[in-house]
Design a protein around this motif. Structure first.
Motif, PDB file in Angstrom:
ATOM      1  N   LEU A  19      -6.658   0.282  -8.324  1.00  0.00           N
ATOM      2  CA  LEU A  19      -5.778   0.225  -7.027  1.00  0.00           C
ATOM      3  C   LEU A  19      -5.553   1.298  -6.010  1.00  0.00           C
ATOM      4  O   LEU A  19      -5.652   1.014  -4.932  1.00  0.00           O
ATOM      5  CB  LEU A  19      -4.191  -0.237  -7.503  1.00  0.00           C
ATOM      6  CG  LEU A  19      -4.182  -1.798  -8.068  1.00  0.00           C
ATOM      7  CD1 LEU A  19      -2.647  -1.697  -8.429  1.00  0.00           C
ATOM      8  CD2 LEU A  19      -4.251  -2.609  -6.997  1.00  0.00           C
ATOM      9  N   PHE A  20      -5.525   2.474  -6.728  1.00  0.00           N
ATOM     10  CA  PHE A  20      -5.067   3.533  -5.890  1.00  0.00           C
ATOM     11  C   PHE A  20      -6.507   4.667  -5.751  1.00  0.00           C
ATOM     12  O   PHE A  20      -6.352   5.604  -5.491  1.00  0.00           O
ATOM     13  CB  PHE A  20      -3.985   4.250  -6.503  1.00  0.00           C
ATOM     14  CG  PHE A  20      -2.834   3.352  -6.409  1.00  0.00           C
ATOM     15  CD1 PHE A  20      -2.170   2.947  -5.559  1.00  0.00           C
ATOM     16  CD2 PHE A  20      -2.569   3.068  -7.837  1.00  0.00           C
ATOM     17  CE1 PHE A  20      -0.969   2.077  -5.483  1.00  0.00           C
ATOM     18  CE2 PHE A  20      -1.224   2.090  -7.949  1.00  0.00           C
ATOM     19  CZ  PHE A  20      -0.809   1.485  -6.627  1.00  0.00           C
ATOM     20  N   LYS A  21      -7.536   3.910  -5.952  1.00  0.00           N
ATOM     21  CA  LYS A  21      -8.991   4.807  -5.980  1.00  0.00           C
ATOM     22  C   LYS A  21      -8.864   6.131  -6.737  1.00  0.00           C
ATOM     23  O   LYS A  21      -9.192   7.256  -5.956  1.00  0.00           O
ATOM     24  CB  LYS A  21      -9.161   5.080  -4.277  1.00  0.00           C
ATOM     25  CG  LYS A  21      -8.983   3.800  -3.351  1.00  0.00           C
ATOM     26  CD  LYS A  21      -9.766   2.551  -4.047  1.00  0.00           C
ATOM     27  CE  LYS A  21      -9.557   1.384  -3.054  1.00  0.00           C
ATOM     28  NZ  LYS A  21      -9.476   0.387  -3.912  1.00  0.00           N
ATOM     29  N   GLY A  22      -8.252   6.216  -7.804  1.00  0.00           N
ATOM     30  CA  GLY A  22      -8.154   7.319  -8.431  1.00  0.00           C
ATOM     31  C   GLY A  22      -7.242   8.649  -7.805  1.00  0.00           C
ATOM     32  O   GLY A  22      -7.274   9.743  -8.270  1.00  0.00           O
ATOM     33  N   THR A  43      -3.304   7.472   2.790  1.00  0.00           N
ATOM     34  CA  THR A  43      -3.022   6.227   2.596  1.00  0.00           C
ATOM     35  C   THR A  43      -1.509   6.386   1.761  1.00  0.00           C
ATOM     36  O   THR A  43      -1.693   7.171   0.621  1.00  0.00           O
ATOM     37  CB  THR A  43      -3.560   5.166   2.063  1.00  0.00           C
ATOM     38  OG1 THR A  43      -4.755   5.098   3.059  1.00  0.00           O
ATOM     39  CG2 THR A  43      -3.066   3.758   1.881  1.00  0.00           C
ATOM     40  N   VAL A  44      -0.375   5.868   1.964  1.00  0.00           N
ATOM     41  CA  VAL A  44       0.971   6.080   1.277  1.00  0.00           C
ATOM     42  C   VAL A  44       1.249   4.663   1.073  1.00  0.00           C
ATOM     43  O   VAL A  44       1.322   3.822   1.863  1.00  0.00           O
ATOM     44  CB  VAL A  44       1.803   6.925   1.951  1.00  0.00           C
ATOM     45  CG1 VAL A  44       3.147   6.996   1.239  1.00  0.00           C
ATOM     46  CG2 VAL A  44       1.352   8.169   2.299  1.00  0.00           C
ATOM     47  N   VAL A  45       1.546   4.501  -0.340  1.00  0.00           N
ATOM     48  CA  VAL A  45       2.205   3.214  -0.670  1.00  0.00           C
ATOM     49  C   VAL A  45       3.696   3.366  -1.121  1.00  0.00           C
ATOM     50  O   VAL A  45       3.784   4.290  -2.198  1.00  0.00           O
ATOM     51  CB  VAL A  45       1.208   2.654  -1.932  1.00  0.00           C
ATOM     52  CG1 VAL A  45       1.896   1.202  -2.439  1.00  0.00           C
ATOM     53  CG2 VAL A  45      -0.144   2.386  -1.685  1.00  0.00           C
ATOM     54  N   LEU A  46       4.604   2.880  -0.380  1.00  0.00           N
ATOM     55  CA  LEU A  46       5.946   2.839  -0.879  1.00  0.00           C
ATOM     56  C   LEU A  46       6.191   1.621  -1.540  1.00  0.00           C
ATOM     57  O   LEU A  46       6.230   0.484  -1.268  1.00  0.00           O
ATOM     58  CB  LEU A  46       6.727   2.989   0.200  1.00  0.00           C
ATOM     59  CG  LEU A  46       6.409   4.167   1.069  1.00  0.00           C
ATOM     60  CD1 LEU A  46       7.628   4.141   2.152  1.00  0.00           C
ATOM     61  CD2 LEU A  46       6.857   5.413   0.180  1.00  0.00           C
ATOM     62  N   ALA A  47       6.694   1.684  -3.201  1.00  0.00           N
ATOM     63  CA  ALA A  47       7.076   0.586  -3.867  1.00  0.00           C
ATOM     64  C   ALA A  47       8.495   0.499  -4.219  1.00  0.00           C
ATOM     65  O   ALA A  47       8.863   1.226  -5.108  1.00  0.00           O
ATOM     66  CB  ALA A  47       5.905   0.516  -4.965  1.00  0.00           C
TER      67      ALA A  47
END
Length: 184
Positions: free
Chosen positions: A88-91, A60-64
């Motif tokens: 948030l990012f599961k470590g 999973t990639v989060v682009l902020a």
């Protein structure tokens, strides 16, 4: 040729033109995320290898997207990611967070070092990634957009603008990441 016919011909011609540089894209959940390659940095410096989205399939990639390093709202947002990272990012397990701005890499490295940010920043100085994701503004900054891209490379969650001051925004982001990580 009548005026009405000329207008119709011109309208058809303009519709057939390719999108102009800087045109905004509207992406939605379920769309394939536009691929890109960009220089990324951390507090340690410029990453040896540029970040290419398609090389991160399976995670999973989060682009902020955010307007500018070291500004008050952007600092709140990035510090929240830092402080809630494990939650948030599961470590970091199979989740990659990339903060994206039009800032130069030197500004992002300095900010990451000073604030002890553990995630990557993309130096989108040419604003190509911002344009592809509809986050680029005409003034050279990015809007505060957030995308969660699932392991299959599709957009799983979008929020525009991301409300960095709302606790609910981070709860929704965490829920979207949990759902995305589970979608294999």
């Amino acid at each position: 040729m009548s005026v009405r016919t000329r207008v119709a011909v011109l309208a058809a011609a303009f519709a057939a033109l390719p999108a102009v540089a800087g045109a905004q894209t509207t992406l939605k959940v379920g769309d394939v995320a536009p691929d890109f390659t960009v220089t990324t940095v951390t507090a340690k410096g410029v990453d040896a290898k540029p970040f290419t989205l398609s090389e991160h399939k399976g995670e999973t990639v989060v682009l902020a997207f955010f307007p500018k390093a070291r500004t008050s709202g952007c600092t709140v947002q990035m510090e929240s990611y830092r402080d809630k990272y494990a939650e948030l990012f599961k470590g970091g397990q199979k989740v990659t967070l990339v903060g994206v701005s039009a800032d130069p890499d030197t500004a992002l490295i300095s900010w990451a070092k000073d604030a002890k940010f553990l995630f990557h920043f993309a130096a989108d100085t040419e604003r190509k990634v911002g344009v592809a994701y509809g986050a680029s503004t005409g003034s050279g900054y990015h809007k505060r957009h957030l995308y969660v891209i699932n392991p299959q490379g599709k957009i799983a969650y979008v929020t525009t603008p991301f409300n960095q001051m709302s606790a609910d925004a981070y709860t929704e982001l965490g829920d979207a990441i949990t759902k995305s990580v589970g979608s294999k």
